[in-house]
Design a protein around this motif. Structure first.
Motif, PDB file in Angstrom:
ATOM      1  N   LEU A 136     -41.754 -47.161  18.272  1.00 51.15           N
ATOM      2  CA  LEU A 136     -41.366 -46.891  19.651  1.00 51.15           C
ATOM      3  C   LEU A 136     -41.410 -48.161  20.491  1.00 51.15           C
ATOM      4  CD1 LEU A 136     -43.284 -43.525  20.110  1.00 51.15           C
ATOM      5  CD2 LEU A 136     -40.795 -43.811  19.901  1.00 51.15           C
ATOM      6  N   ALA A 137     -42.422 -48.970  20.264  1.00 49.60           N
ATOM      7  CA  ALA A 137     -42.544 -50.231  21.005  1.00 49.60           C
ATOM      8  C   ALA A 137     -41.416 -51.194  20.626  1.00 49.60           C
ATOM      9  CB  ALA A 137     -43.914 -50.861  20.741  1.00 49.60           C
ATOM     10  N   LEU A 138     -41.029 -51.224  19.360  1.00 44.35           N
ATOM     11  CA  LEU A 138     -39.935 -52.098  18.943  1.00 44.35           C
ATOM     12  C   LEU A 138     -38.622 -51.636  19.579  1.00 44.35           C
ATOM     13  CD1 LEU A 138     -39.134 -54.598  17.364  1.00 44.35           C
ATOM     14  CD2 LEU A 138     -38.784 -53.124  15.365  1.00 44.35           C
ATOM     15  N   ASP A 139     -38.397 -50.344  19.638  1.00 46.45           N
ATOM     16  CA  ASP A 139     -37.210 -49.828  20.333  1.00 46.45           C
ATOM     17  C   ASP A 139     -37.220 -50.263  21.800  1.00 46.45           C
ATOM     18  OD1 ASP A 139     -35.879 -48.570  18.251  1.00 46.45           O
ATOM     19  OD2 ASP A 139     -36.792 -46.606  18.640  1.00 46.45           O
ATOM     20  N   ALA A 140     -38.373 -50.178  22.440  1.00 46.11           N
ATOM     21  CA  ALA A 140     -38.470 -50.614  23.836  1.00 46.11           C
ATOM     22  C   ALA A 140     -38.179 -52.104  23.953  1.00 46.11           C
ATOM     23  CB  ALA A 140     -39.864 -50.289  24.391  1.00 46.11           C
ATOM     24  N   ALA A 141     -38.721 -52.904  23.054  1.00 50.07           N
ATOM     25  CA  ALA A 141     -38.495 -54.353  23.089  1.00 50.07           C
ATOM     26  C   ALA A 141     -37.005 -54.670  22.929  1.00 50.07           C
ATOM     27  CB  ALA A 141     -39.301 -55.035  21.998  1.00 50.07           C
ATOM     28  N   ALA A 142     -36.315 -53.918  22.091  1.00 50.15           N
ATOM     29  CA  ALA A 142     -34.885 -54.154  21.872  1.00 50.15           C
ATOM     30  C   ALA A 142     -34.085 -53.910  23.136  1.00 50.15           C
ATOM     31  CB  ALA A 142     -34.374 -53.260  20.745  1.00 50.15           C
ATOM     32  N   LYS A 143     -34.588 -53.054  24.005  1.00 48.11           N
ATOM     33  CA  LYS A 143     -33.859 -52.699  25.226  1.00 48.11           C
ATOM     34  C   LYS A 143     -34.228 -53.574  26.416  1.00 48.11           C
ATOM     35  CE  LYS A 143     -32.886 -47.949  23.950  1.00 48.11           C
ATOM     36  NZ  LYS A 143     -33.356 -47.787  22.597  1.00 48.11           N
ATOM     37  N   LEU A 144     -35.190 -54.469  26.244  1.00 45.14           N
ATOM     38  CA  LEU A 144     -35.590 -55.350  27.361  1.00 45.14           C
ATOM     39  C   LEU A 144     -34.546 -56.441  27.572  1.00 45.14           C
ATOM     40  CD1 LEU A 144     -39.407 -55.755  26.679  1.00 45.14           C
ATOM     41  CD2 LEU A 144     -38.313 -54.344  28.416  1.00 45.14           C
TER      42      LEU A 144
END
Length: 144
Positions: A136-144
């Motif tokens: 979930l954190a990696l998905d969030a990082a991809a969207k930053l």
């Protein structure tokens, strides 16, 4: 390195899969790293996964991520979450976004785990979803 996400892991996370699996699950850090590498490729990212039982290494790696122009840092600081002003200061000193990650939900645990110096400085926190917290954190990082 704008497509690189540093995944930094603190003390005792080298024991995942063995240490209190009823809290932290049965996945090892290598299991999590393998899944994150696959996910990162799908997202067009590269992960740089590290673990240390030493606070200063984590501080140095935060500085390194910033100097390298990383997209983000996923940080599971382990017990340093609740004690480290050095990590708080390091996160505040850099411009790369830091996402705090926890396998368990610290707010459902002992009172001393309810305060997070890391979380006070981080862009956001993902906790309580076991190994899925990292994804979930990696998905969030991809969207930053």
């Amino acid at each position: 390195m704008a497509d690189t996400v540093f995944v930094l892991n603190g003390p005792n996370l080298n024991l995942l899969g063995l240490r209190e699996p009823e809290i932290y699950g049965h996945d090892t850090l290598d299991d999590i790293a393998g899944r994150l590498e696959d996910q990162a490729r799908t997202l067009g990212l590269v992960i740089d996964m590290r673990q240390s039982n030493h606070e200063g290494h984590l501080v140095d790696w935060l500085h390194e991520a910033n100097a390298a122009g990383a997209r983000a840092v996923l940080l599971n600081a382990g017990a340093f979450t609740h004690t480290s002003l050095a990590l708080y200061d390091a996160i505040k000193a850099i411009t790369v976004p830091v996402i705090e990650v926890h396998l368990s939900n610290p707010h459902r645990r002992e009172e001393f785990r309810h305060r997070s110096f890391v979380g006070q400085a981080a862009k956001g926190t993902i906790a309580g979803f076991g190994a899925l917290s990292y994804a979930l954190a990696l998905d969030a990082a991809a969207k930053l």
